[in-house]
Design a protein around this motif. Sequence first.
Motif, PDB file in Angstrom:
ATOM      1  N   GLN A  96      14.659   1.493   7.616  1.00 45.28           N
ATOM      2  CA  GLN A  96      15.060   0.625   6.361  1.00 45.28           C
ATOM      3  C   GLN A  96      15.099   0.856   5.340  1.00 45.28           C
ATOM      4  N   ASN A  97      14.236   2.545   5.040  1.00 47.48           N
ATOM      5  CA  ASN A  97      14.040   3.273   3.708  1.00 47.48           C
ATOM      6  C   ASN A  97      14.070   3.944   3.492  1.00 47.48           C
ATOM      7  N   MET A  98      15.553   4.816   4.253  1.00 42.75           N
ATOM      8  CA  MET A  98      15.266   6.356   4.619  1.00 42.75           C
ATOM      9  C   MET A  98      15.913   6.665   3.464  1.00 42.75           C
ATOM     10  N   GLU A  99      17.184   5.918   2.222  1.00 43.58           N
ATOM     11  CA  GLU A  99      17.724   6.410   1.377  1.00 43.58           C
ATOM     12  C   GLU A  99      16.248   6.504   0.142  1.00 43.58           C
ATOM     13  N   ASN A 100      15.012   5.603   0.125  1.00 44.85           N
ATOM     14  CA  ASN A 100      14.171   5.836  -1.111  1.00 44.85           C
ATOM     15  C   ASN A 100      13.176   7.793  -0.185  1.00 44.85           C
ATOM     16  N   ILE A 101      12.610   7.629   1.129  1.00 47.42           N
ATOM     17  CA  ILE A 101      12.388   9.016   1.280  1.00 47.42           C
ATOM     18  C   ILE A 101      13.704  10.081   1.268  1.00 47.42           C
ATOM     19  N   GLU A 114      14.143  18.765   0.875  1.00 55.82           N
ATOM     20  CA  GLU A 114      13.117  18.279   2.416  1.00 55.82           C
ATOM     21  C   GLU A 114      11.919  17.652   1.473  1.00 55.82           C
ATOM     22  N   ILE A 115      11.296  16.899   2.240  1.00 62.10           N
ATOM     23  CA  ILE A 115      10.548  15.403   2.167  1.00 62.10           C
ATOM     24  C   ILE A 115       8.977  15.603   2.192  1.00 62.10           C
ATOM     25  N   ARG A 118       3.772  10.405   1.353  1.00 67.34           N
ATOM     26  CA  ARG A 118       2.542   9.491   1.518  1.00 67.34           C
ATOM     27  C   ARG A 118       2.630   8.223   0.247  1.00 67.34           C
ATOM     28  N   PRO A 119       2.909   8.328  -0.970  1.00 65.48           N
ATOM     29  CA  PRO A 119       3.049   7.657  -1.977  1.00 65.48           C
ATOM     30  C   PRO A 119       3.533   6.615  -1.806  1.00 65.48           C
ATOM     31  N   ILE A 120       5.118   6.380  -0.683  1.00 62.99           N
ATOM     32  CA  ILE A 120       6.355   5.620  -1.306  1.00 62.99           C
ATOM     33  C   ILE A 120       5.287   4.386  -0.688  1.00 62.99           C
ATOM     34  N   SER A 121       5.415   2.989  -1.421  1.00 68.04           N
ATOM     35  CA  SER A 121       5.042   1.572  -1.290  1.00 68.04           C
ATOM     36  C   SER A 121       5.629   1.001   0.271  1.00 68.04           C
ATOM     37  N   ALA A 122       4.532   0.114   0.660  1.00 68.77           N
ATOM     38  CA  ALA A 122       4.909   0.522   2.137  1.00 68.77           C
ATOM     39  C   ALA A 122       4.436  -1.265   1.781  1.00 68.77           C
ATOM     40  N   LEU A 129       0.506  -1.666   0.106  1.00 68.65           N
ATOM     41  CA  LEU A 129       0.040  -0.071  -0.037  1.00 68.65           C
ATOM     42  C   LEU A 129       0.775   1.356   0.340  1.00 68.65           C
ATOM     43  N   PRO A 130       0.185   2.130  -0.649  1.00 66.80           N
ATOM     44  CA  PRO A 130       1.130   4.035   0.155  1.00 66.80           C
ATOM     45  C   PRO A 130       0.996   4.059   1.155  1.00 66.80           C
ATOM     46  N   VAL A 131       2.578   4.628   1.961  1.00 73.57           N
ATOM     47  CA  VAL A 131       2.293   4.034   3.071  1.00 73.57           C
ATOM     48  C   VAL A 131       1.331   5.291   4.153  1.00 73.57           C
TER      49      VAL A 131
END
Length: 253
Positions: A172-177, A188-189, A195-199, A60-62
């Motif tokens: 675990q996903n910090m590089e993606n963020i 800035e993120i 919100r769309p990042i897949s989780a 899902l999107p996070v």
Amino acid sequence: ATLEAIAQALFKSWFVDFDPVRAKLEGRAPEGMDEATAALFPDGFEASELGLVPRGWRVLPVGDAVDAVGGATPDTKNPSYWEPAIHCWTTPKDLSGIAAPVLLDTERKLSDQGLAKIGSGALPVGTLLLSSRAPIGYLALAQVPLAINQGYIAMLPGGLLPPLYMLFWCRQNMENIKGRANGSTFMEISKKAFRPISALVPSPELVQAFAGVAGVLFDKLIENEKQAQTLATLRDTLLPRLISGQLRLPIPV
């Protein structure tokens, strides 16, 4: 650090490397857990947009798995927003010097009027704070109700993935963020980009089982941090008095 490392290793084993699923797929009993916990893991994988994932787990999107909110800074030149100082209000500066990912107090506090100026209001204990700029990536679980400034994305309790789970997910996903950040003055993120990042969302029962095990570790970690803070306050109170001679200790004979 040891308690945090144990919880991080457990998260990686269960939700990144899928060790228990691989064990069951090979006909082995998953290690380091009772039968009831082992039964919560599937015995195979299926294809997803994230690659092969445990059968039955959702992607899902996070933003659909957690309630992510932002904050604001009331006018700092208006004293009515800051006095009387009642409500904890945090900026990422509060997280820059902490030894463990828990926030016990904040440098600044707001009045009732100041709190009313922040749309997200006072966030509950247990909220996960992620600094979203200058720099991106500070993480802490709030141990007091607090409001946040615009330098955070805060993840509230009550979602499909609880804040303690999301602490390790963000690590675990910090590089993606960070890869989704942009900006001319500083990176800035935004919540819109976050919100769309897949989780990957495991079953509620398994998420609850992880939160139970990791929660015990973090309860101990929080107690350790409170004790350290108490000792530091005591040191800062007594040391100047000892050095100045204001306070004298009896010398045993």
